[in-house]
Design an enzyme around this catalytic site. Structure first.
Site, PDB file in Angstrom:
ATOM      1  CG  ASN A  18      72.067  40.599  73.621  1.00 33.94           C
ATOM      2  OD1 ASN A  18      71.087  40.622  74.364  1.00 33.94           O
ATOM      3  ND2 ASN A  18      73.291  40.787  74.060  1.00 33.94           N
ATOM      4  NE  ARG A  52      72.824  38.073  76.104  1.00 32.76           N
ATOM      5  CZ  ARG A  52      74.015  37.739  75.623  1.00 32.76           C
ATOM      6  NH1 ARG A  52      74.139  36.783  74.729  1.00 32.76           N
ATOM      7  NH2 ARG A  52      75.098  38.355  76.027  1.00 32.76           N
TER       8      ARG A  52
END
Length: 88
Positions: A35, A17
């Site tokens: 996620n 990320r």
């Protein structure tokens, strides 16, 4: 254009990320990354085809990131979206 991705493999707990947000922001793209509970990572990117492809390349080049499969679909653009967010 806007694309929705779902990435599978070693994609959580490896800086995915962070790398995605850095890459998207460096190219001025908008969207988000998060996620998912099943161990995958979801991401939407909005920009040109070339810029979107470059972000994915930059993520794949990341240390420890090992994408073994991904699903991609094109979406309608989100008008007025600003920035790129890391969602929890």
């Amino acid at each position: 254009m806007r694309k929705h991705y779902r990435f599978y493999g070693e994609v959580q707990g490896v800086g995915f990320r962070y790398r995605a947000s850095q890459a998207a922001r460096s190219l001025g793209l908008t969207g988000w990354v998060r996620n998912d509970y099943d161990g995958s990572v979801e991401m939407e990117l909005q920009g040109t085809e070339e810029e979107i492809g470059r972000v994915v390349e930059m993520i794949q080049a990341g240390r420890y990131v090992d994408i073994i499969d991904m699903e991609v679909k094109e979406l309608p653009e989100v008008v007025g979206e600003r920035g790129f967010d890391v969602r929890m």
